[in-house]
Design a protein around this motif. Structure first.
Motif, PDB file in Angstrom:
ATOM      1  N   TYR A 231       0.870  -1.183   0.000  1.00  0.00           N
ATOM      2  CA  TYR A 231       0.000   0.000   0.000  1.00  0.00           C
ATOM      3  C   TYR A 231       0.906   1.232   0.000  1.00  0.00           C
ATOM      4  O   TYR A 231       1.473   1.573  -1.032  1.00  0.00           O
ATOM      5  N   CYS A 232       1.060   1.877   1.168  1.00  0.00           N
ATOM      6  CA  CYS A 232       1.980   3.025   1.256  1.00  0.00           C
ATOM      7  C   CYS A 232       3.414   2.578   1.516  1.00  0.00           C
ATOM      8  O   CYS A 232       4.289   3.410   1.767  1.00  0.00           O
ATOM      9  N   ILE A 233       3.647   1.307   1.501  1.00  0.00           N
ATOM     10  CA  ILE A 233       4.946   0.620   1.542  1.00  0.00           C
ATOM     11  C   ILE A 233       5.573   0.627   2.933  1.00  0.00           C
ATOM     12  O   ILE A 233       5.764  -0.422   3.538  1.00  0.00           O
ATOM     13  N   SER A 234       5.953   1.793   3.475  1.00  0.00           N
ATOM     14  CA  SER A 234       6.607   1.798   4.786  1.00  0.00           C
ATOM     15  C   SER A 234       6.117   2.969   5.617  1.00  0.00           C
ATOM     16  O   SER A 234       5.787   4.034   5.090  1.00  0.00           O
ATOM     17  N   ALA A 235       6.058   2.749   6.938  1.00  0.00           N
ATOM     18  CA  ALA A 235       5.598   3.789   7.854  1.00  0.00           C
ATOM     19  C   ALA A 235       6.747   4.645   8.363  1.00  0.00           C
ATOM     20  O   ALA A 235       6.558   5.824   8.660  1.00  0.00           O
ATOM     21  N   ARG A 236       7.909   4.070   8.468  1.00  0.00           N
ATOM     22  CA  ARG A 236       9.031   4.777   9.075  1.00  0.00           C
ATOM     23  C   ARG A 236       9.467   5.957   8.201  1.00  0.00           C
ATOM     24  O   ARG A 236       9.825   5.799   7.044  1.00  0.00           O
ATOM     25  N   GLY A 237       9.428   7.140   8.788  1.00  0.00           N
ATOM     26  CA  GLY A 237       9.782   8.343   8.058  1.00  0.00           C
ATOM     27  C   GLY A 237       8.596   9.048   7.442  1.00  0.00           C
ATOM     28  O   GLY A 237       8.752  10.132   6.872  1.00  0.00           O
ATOM     29  N   ASN A 238       7.406   8.457   7.524  1.00  0.00           N
ATOM     30  CA  ASN A 238       6.205   9.076   6.973  1.00  0.00           C
ATOM     31  C   ASN A 238       5.253   9.432   8.114  1.00  0.00           C
ATOM     32  O   ASN A 238       4.560   8.574   8.653  1.00  0.00           O
ATOM     33  N   GLU A 239       5.254  10.690   8.486  1.00  0.00           N
ATOM     34  CA  GLU A 239       4.502  11.130   9.655  1.00  0.00           C
ATOM     35  C   GLU A 239       3.003  10.887   9.531  1.00  0.00           C
ATOM     36  O   GLU A 239       2.302  10.781  10.535  1.00  0.00           O
ATOM     37  N   SER A 240       2.500  10.789   8.303  1.00  0.00           N
ATOM     38  CA  SER A 240       1.064  10.575   8.138  1.00  0.00           C
ATOM     39  C   SER A 240       0.632   9.235   8.722  1.00  0.00           C
ATOM     40  O   SER A 240      -0.510   9.064   9.139  1.00  0.00           O
ATOM     41  N   CYS A 241       1.547   8.255   8.759  1.00  0.00           N
ATOM     42  CA  CYS A 241       1.210   6.946   9.321  1.00  0.00           C
ATOM     43  C   CYS A 241       1.132   7.003  10.848  1.00  0.00           C
ATOM     44  O   CYS A 241       0.319   6.313  11.459  1.00  0.00           O
ATOM     45  N   THR A 242       1.994   7.822  11.444  1.00  0.00           N
ATOM     46  CA  THR A 242       2.084   7.805  12.901  1.00  0.00           C
ATOM     47  C   THR A 242       0.912   8.512  13.579  1.00  0.00           C
ATOM     48  O   THR A 242       0.843   8.520  14.812  1.00  0.00           O
ATOM     49  N   GLN A 243      -0.004   9.066  12.812  1.00  0.00           N
ATOM     50  CA  GLN A 243      -1.208   9.611  13.447  1.00  0.00           C
ATOM     51  C   GLN A 243      -2.046   8.485  14.055  1.00  0.00           C
ATOM     52  O   GLN A 243      -2.904   8.732  14.902  1.00  0.00           O
ATOM     53  N   CYS A 244      -1.782   7.231  13.628  1.00  0.00           N
ATOM     54  CA  CYS A 244      -2.501   6.102  14.202  1.00  0.00           C
ATOM     55  C   CYS A 244      -1.684   5.382  15.270  1.00  0.00           C
ATOM     56  O   CYS A 244      -2.149   4.376  15.818  1.00  0.00           O
ATOM     57  N   HIS A 245      -0.499   5.866  15.577  1.00  0.00           N
ATOM     58  CA  HIS A 245       0.283   5.242  16.637  1.00  0.00           C
ATOM     59  C   HIS A 245      -0.313   5.600  17.994  1.00  0.00           C
ATOM     60  O   HIS A 245      -0.906   6.673  18.163  1.00  0.00           O
ATOM     61  N   THR A 246      -0.155   4.706  18.975  1.00  0.00           N
ATOM     62  CA  THR A 246      -0.710   4.948  20.312  1.00  0.00           C
ATOM     63  C   THR A 246       0.207   5.841  21.137  1.00  0.00           C
ATOM     64  O   THR A 246       0.389   5.630  22.334  1.00  0.00           O
ATOM     65  N   GLY A 247       0.792   6.817  20.460  1.00  0.00           N
ATOM     66  CA  GLY A 247       1.692   7.732  21.151  1.00  0.00           C
ATOM     67  C   GLY A 247       1.663   9.112  20.533  1.00  0.00           C
ATOM     68  O   GLY A 247       0.918   9.376  19.585  1.00  0.00           O
ATOM     69  N   TYR A 248       2.492   9.997  21.065  1.00  0.00           N
ATOM     70  CA  TYR A 248       2.581  11.379  20.592  1.00  0.00           C
ATOM     71  C   TYR A 248       3.980  11.660  20.056  1.00  0.00           C
ATOM     72  O   TYR A 248       4.974  11.461  20.753  1.00  0.00           O
ATOM     73  N   GLY A 249       4.045  12.077  18.765  1.00  0.00           N
ATOM     74  CA  GLY A 249       5.274  12.664  18.260  1.00  0.00           C
ATOM     75  C   GLY A 249       6.277  11.747  17.606  1.00  0.00           C
ATOM     76  O   GLY A 249       7.442  12.107  17.490  1.00  0.00           O
ATOM     77  N   TRP A 250       5.862  10.540  17.161  1.00  0.00           N
ATOM     78  CA  TRP A 250       6.819   9.657  16.493  1.00  0.00           C
ATOM     79  C   TRP A 250       7.072  10.183  15.074  1.00  0.00           C
ATOM     80  O   TRP A 250       6.453   9.770  14.104  1.00  0.00           O
ATOM     81  N   ARG A 251       8.018  11.106  14.973  1.00  0.00           N
ATOM     82  CA  ARG A 251       8.351  11.713  13.692  1.00  0.00           C
ATOM     83  C   ARG A 251       9.594  11.079  13.064  1.00  0.00           C
ATOM     84  O   ARG A 251       9.694  10.965  11.845  1.00  0.00           O
ATOM     85  N   ASN A 252      10.548  10.693  13.915  1.00  0.00           N
ATOM     86  CA  ASN A 252      11.806  10.131  13.419  1.00  0.00           C
ATOM     87  C   ASN A 252      12.446   9.309  14.536  1.00  0.00           C
ATOM     88  O   ASN A 252      11.804   8.993  15.541  1.00  0.00           O
ATOM     89  N   ASP A 253      13.714   8.995  14.365  1.00  0.00           N
ATOM     90  CA  ASP A 253      14.401   8.139  15.334  1.00  0.00           C
ATOM     91  C   ASP A 253      14.649   8.826  16.670  1.00  0.00           C
ATOM     92  O   ASP A 253      15.108   8.176  17.622  1.00  0.00           O
ATOM     93  N   ASP A 254      14.376  10.111  16.748  1.00  0.00           N
ATOM     94  CA  ASP A 254      14.533  10.808  18.028  1.00  0.00           C
ATOM     95  C   ASP A 254      13.385  10.511  18.988  1.00  0.00           C
ATOM     96  O   ASP A 254      13.465  10.870  20.167  1.00  0.00           O
ATOM     97  N   PHE A 255      12.347   9.873  18.499  1.00  0.00           N
ATOM     98  CA  PHE A 255      11.201   9.567  19.356  1.00  0.00           C
ATOM     99  C   PHE A 255      11.612   8.597  20.459  1.00  0.00           C
ATOM    100  O   PHE A 255      12.248   7.568  20.195  1.00  0.00           O
ATOM    101  N   ASP A 256      11.267   8.925  21.684  1.00  0.00           N
ATOM    102  CA  ASP A 256      11.654   8.114  22.838  1.00  0.00           C
ATOM    103  C   ASP A 256      10.574   7.079  23.130  1.00  0.00           C
ATOM    104  O   ASP A 256       9.522   7.390  23.689  1.00  0.00           O
ATOM    105  N   LEU A 257      10.842   5.834  22.753  1.00  0.00           N
ATOM    106  CA  LEU A 257       9.883   4.749  22.958  1.00  0.00           C
ATOM    107  C   LEU A 257       9.763   4.350  24.424  1.00  0.00           C
ATOM    108  O   LEU A 257       8.863   3.594  24.793  1.00  0.00           O
TER     109      LEU A 257
END
Length: 519
Positions: free
Chosen positions: A76-102
């Protein structure tokens, strides 16, 4: 004795009125502050969520992390990593890049699953933060979220919470899954016998039971079900896996001929006769190779009618699509596992279409059964030197290489490879792929289940499923010869026996006549 089916009416009422909590009675202007207030009472909730696939978006399989968060891809959209539009469905706030603190507890989004107001909306531009102010998106105004109101009205997850993401994956309602769309919020009985509110009224959690925020179901590191174990019951499988048999037993029909099928045929194969059975379409194919065309220097879209419903057949942003509704599934052997290919795996272009996540199992496997699938046909970029599927960056500002902003394949693939830590040679082409999606929702009423001839016939539903003999479909000279021998042998035996009895009767009659003459 069969296990009684659970109903939604057994769900406990909340024992707390969150509107009475002083910590929630304030004006919030930043969503993580709500999480910190939640954690004052629910002290272990964030650490529990941190251990789940919903949070990590990846799990270790054969020593490698696989999922949306790392190495995984789809067609479909192939990969979520690096595409902020996908992370609107993540159960967290602000996963934009590798700086996100899991590991940060305040990054957990409690409200996305526990909102009961229906007003909570997450922003793609804000990488999953809610809308803090009125925002125009796609010509519509999305109002700012009243965080105080939402926080004071939290409760157990409702269908809308789950479906907001699971029904809208891939870019829209019904796009990705052939059996999950927004019609399941309140389906009619003919669409889904379990979730219809007038009868069983199941919630998602009735089957996908939960313990410590672990939700039962299939993940990359976990089977969808536990070897079809019967009568497991809801309590025994909380947070683990789920199967039809755990409630319905393995012999649910009380009819021997039908129950003999359950060792090789999944319940869903007969009881979900078509996919996308509701009012909405599901996407059947996506060709990325045609994306990027412009009119007068601007992106455009074209619409077409599919099964009486209008949908995009082309978008500059995404390429060419086909859609369908009331579509007959395709059938494969499946034991609850999909073999997910990763961005690190080498492909053989000569073997296209590439099965990127094929189901495991075959006729000889005692755990495998015939399952219905939506097989999504894709055409997506790959590295012609490295022979690997390529991710691309889609969403972002000008200068980031985002395809939806710059419409430059080389830049988008270079940025996508960098975001996903994938080597890119600079040479690419497009390759056909198959993505597999098991069909398990939208169970039809029993009277709509498939009839025998749907499969036991030539040109039937199981024509592509080979490697075993299927009565009514297959021609086997040995079996047919033996059958003919048995039939004609039986007829010959009956005729011979009848002839013998006739001759014997004649002889007895003649002998009786002779004795009478002597007298």
């Amino acid at each position: 004795m069969k296990t009684p089916l659970p109903t939604a009416t057994s769900t406990s009422f909340n024992t707390a009125d969150h509107a009475k909590f002083e910590s929630l009675d304030q004006e919030f202007d930043y969503a993580p502050d709500v999480t910190e207030a939640c954690l004052e009472c629910h002290t272990e909730a964030a650490s529990q969520l941190h251990q789940t696939f919903h949070w990590r978006w990846a799990a270790k399989v054969d020593g490698k992390m696989v999922g949306k968060g790392q190495n995984g891809f789809n067609n479909y959209c192939i990969s979520a990593r690096g595409n902020e539009s996908c992370t609107q469905c993540h159960t967290g706030y602000g996963w934009r890049n590798d700086d996100f603190d899991l590991e940060a507890e305040e990054n957990v989004d409690c409200l996305v699953c526990h909102d009961t107001t229906g007003t909570y909306k997450k922003s793609a531009a804000m990488s999953g933060h809610p809308y803090y102010e009125d925002t125009k998106v796609g010509g519509k105004i999305i109002p700012a979220v009243d965080l105080r109101k939402v926080a004071q009205n939290v409760g157990a997850p409702q269908r809308q919470n789950c479906l907001a993401c699971h029904a809208n994956g891939g870019g829209g309602n019904g796009v990705k899954h052939g059996d999950t769309d927004m019609s399941l919020v309140d389906p009619v009985h003919e669409l889904d016998v379990h979730m219809n509110s007038d009868k069983l009224n199941f919630t998602c959690q009735t089957c996908h039971s939960t313990s410590g925020h672990q939700i039962s179901g299939r993940y990359n590191d976990r089977k969808a079900f536990i070897d079809h174990e019967p009568n497991m019951g809801r309590q025994a499988r909380e947070g683990k896996n789920v199967s039809c048999e755990s409630c319905h037993d393995t012999k649910p029909h009380e009819e021997r001929q039908l129950d003999n099928h359950t060792s090789k045929v999944a319940c869903t194969a007969c009881h979900i006769p078509e996919m996308a059975r509701g009012p909405y379409l599901t996407k059947l194919s996506w060709d990325w190779s045609t994306a990027g065309k412009l009119k007068d220097g601007k992106p455009y879209a074209e619409d077409e009618m599919f099964d009486g419903v209008e949908a995009h057949s082309y978008m500059s942003k995404k390429g060419t699509f086909t859609w369908g509704r009331n579509v007959v599934p395709e059938y494969r052997w499946y034991k609850g596992e999909l073999k997910q290919m990763t961005l690190q795996d080498e492909i053989d272009p000569a073997s296209a279409p590439i099965d990127i996540n094929p189901p495991s199992g075959d006729y000889q496997d005692p755990d495998a059964r015939i399952w219905p699938f939506k097989i999504h046909r894709g055409k997506q970029p790959y590295d012609t030197v490295m022979n690997r599927i390529l991710p691309l960056k889609l969403y972002g500002r000008k200068g980031t290489g985002a395809f939806w902003t710059e419409y430059d394949w080389n830049k988008a693939l270079e940025a996508g490879a960098k975001n996903n830590e994938v080597e890119f040679s600079g040479e690419f082409d497009f390759i056909e792929t198959n993505g597999y999606w098991p069909i398990k929702h939208m169970v039809a009423p029993a009277e709509q289940a498939l009839e025998c001839e749907a499969c036991h016939a030539r040109d039937g539903r199981l024509d592509e499923l080979t490697g075993f003999y299927l009565i009514g479909r297959d021609a086997n000279p040995w079996i047919e010869g033996f059958g003919a021998l048995a039939i004609f042998g039986g007829l010959f035996g009956v005729a011979g026996h009848g002839g013998y009895r006739y001759i014997a009767a004649r002889r007895r009659k003649q002998q009786q006549g002779g004795r009478n003459d002597e007298k």
